[in-house]
Structures are given as structure tokens and as C-alpha cells.
Design a protein around this motif. Sequence first.
Motif, short mmCIF file in Angstrom:
data_model
loop_
_atom_site.label_atom_id
_atom_site.label_comp_id
_atom_site.label_asym_id
_atom_site.label_seq_id
_atom_site.Cartn_x
_atom_site.Cartn_y
_atom_site.Cartn_z
N ASP A 251 -41.56 12.24 33.90
CA ASP A 251 -40.13 12.33 33.62
C ASP A 251 -39.41 13.35 34.49
N GLU A 252 -40.05 14.49 34.73
CA GLU A 252 -39.37 15.58 35.44
C GLU A 252 -39.01 15.23 36.88
N PRO A 253 -39.93 14.61 37.68
CA PRO A 253 -39.53 14.27 39.05
C PRO A 253 -38.36 13.28 39.11
N VAL A 254 -38.32 12.34 38.16
CA VAL A 254 -37.21 11.38 38.13
C VAL A 254 -35.89 12.10 37.82
N SER A 255 -35.90 12.97 36.83
CA SER A 255 -34.69 13.73 36.49
C SER A 255 -34.24 14.58 37.67
N ARG A 256 -35.20 15.18 38.37
CA ARG A 256 -34.86 16.07 39.47
C ARG A 256 -34.12 15.33 40.58
N PHE A 257 -34.52 14.08 40.85
CA PHE A 257 -33.83 13.32 41.89
C PHE A 257 -32.34 13.18 41.55
N PHE A 258 -32.04 12.87 40.30
CA PHE A 258 -30.65 12.70 39.92
C PHE A 258 -29.89 14.02 39.95
N THR A 259 -30.49 15.09 39.44
CA THR A 259 -29.79 16.37 39.46
C THR A 259 -29.56 16.84 40.89
N ILE B 32 -25.45 11.30 32.71
CA ILE B 32 -26.19 10.14 32.24
C ILE B 32 -27.24 10.53 31.20
N GLY B 33 -27.62 9.54 30.41
CA GLY B 33 -28.85 9.60 29.65
C GLY B 33 -29.89 8.78 30.40
N LEU B 34 -31.09 9.30 30.55
CA LEU B 34 -32.09 8.70 31.43
C LEU B 34 -33.31 8.23 30.65
N ILE B 35 -33.64 6.94 30.79
CA ILE B 35 -34.84 6.37 30.19
C ILE B 35 -35.86 6.12 31.29
N SER B 36 -37.05 6.67 31.16
CA SER B 36 -38.09 6.47 32.16
C SER B 36 -39.24 5.69 31.52
N PRO B 37 -40.08 5.05 32.34
CA PRO B 37 -41.21 4.31 31.78
C PRO B 37 -42.42 5.18 31.51
N TYR B 38 -42.34 6.46 31.85
CA TYR B 38 -43.53 7.30 31.96
C TYR B 38 -43.78 8.14 30.72
N LEU B 39 -44.91 8.81 30.75
CA LEU B 39 -45.16 9.94 29.88
C LEU B 39 -44.41 11.14 30.45
N GLU B 40 -44.48 12.26 29.77
CA GLU B 40 -43.73 13.45 30.20
C GLU B 40 -44.07 13.86 31.63
#
Length: 249
Positions: free
Chosen positions: A143-151, A132-140
Motif C-alpha cells: 500500500d505504501e509505495p502506491v500511496s507515495r506515487f500519488f503524494t 482521493i481515497g485509494l483502494i489497492s489490491p495488496y496487503l499493507e
Amino acid sequence: MSNFLGQRLRIGVAIPSTNTSAQPEMEDMRAFGVTNHIGRIIIDDDSLTHADGSNRVIENIRSATPDALRSLRHCGAGAIIAAVSPDGYWEGHAAHEALHGRLAEAAGGAKVILSADAILAALKALGGIRRIGLISPYLELGDEPVSRFFTDSGIEVAATHGLGGRTPSNISDVTPADLRDAVLAVDSPQVEAIVQVGTNVPMAAFAQAAEAWTGKPVLSNNAVLYWHALRSCGVTDPIPGRGVLYENH
């Protein structure tokens, strides 16, 4: 036949007090005979630009969400959507499962619908999407904790783009150009779907339109939450004009 408004399903929606996007978007998604019933999660509009502020937002959501669900448990809701995303992602699967258990108790028998579960269910329904390509509402920072959940869930995050929300309420201050740029930033030939998290990002209508020019599913957080609530409660009729997820799954 009963003539009450929610003759097929009543959905409770617990929304942060700073959120101005989830309620109107989910009203637009109602199927015939389905009604929405809103509870507010009372939080402060703290800064998301530093770790202390972000942690306060998460703690406020954590402490206030069960009461919001309890406020909805006696209206006969078949499902209650917790229209928040940070606590569903930030501390991994064990914390997510513990959260789900606490909220299920507060919901008093209604199905609890959380962002992480809804998005994973949507990716599975769309054929087992794994990149996936992931769009988050946050600053950097966020972003990392959200990406980590998916990985950690076996989903490859090929690219991430944050919309730069500086407070919970500020997250909704995006333009169509911001959303277009975000989609373009995370799209590539290798990406199978684009996923947007953050329930205060008003992206449902834009995501539907973006599917036409990307040629792939574009999943907005609020649309996926509402789809999962409907499908979890047996409302399975296809709904045209709301994107591939609603039309075909």
C-alpha cells in the motif's frame, strides 16, 4: 468504408498471465469499431505476503512486459495498454519515466498506456482532483509505495484500504461485499474521488454503481486504462452507462 472489425481503432492489451479480470472487463468497454488484441505477460504466481515474493513479481513483470508489447506491435494497434500497476508506482517518477521509455521502444510506435499516467489524466479531466481515497489490491506491504506515487504527484491520499491479495492470481478473489467495504473505508466528506488500482481487481461495473451512492467519481483501474487509450487515440464520443469519466470526458 473498410469493413474490418477495428475500423476506428485497434487496442493492444498486455496482461499478466495470472490476470483474469482485465480482458473481460476491457471487452465490455469497447466502443463501436474498436477491437482489442491480447498479449500475455508471463509471470509466476509468487506470494505477495513478504518483500522477497513481491520483489520477484515486480522483477518478473519488468522483464516480461517488453516481450508482450513486442508481440502486439504488428497488429496495427494505435495504443497498447500495459495492464499492470506495480511497476508504474513502486519506485517513483524517475523509474516510471524510464519504464515508459523502454516500453515505448518495444511498442514500435503505438501509444503506450500505463496505469499511473491514465489515472493522473483522469483526475485532471475530472476538474483537477487533489484529494482521493485509494483502494489497492495488496496487503499493507504494497500500500505504501502506491500511496507515495500519488503524494509525489501532488495528490493527497486521505485514506487507503488494501484488499489483501496474497498472490497475483488471488487478487481477483474479491466479492461485491469486499468492494463495498473498501469504498466505505476510504470515503469521507473530504474525499473528492475514489481510485482503485490493480488490474486484476474486477471492479469496473461495481465502481460505476458506486458513483450513484457516493455522489463522486469512483475510478477503477481497468476502466481508466481503457478510457485513456480511447481518448489518446481520438475516440472521444461519450459512452453512456459507464460512469462519469466515460460519459462526460
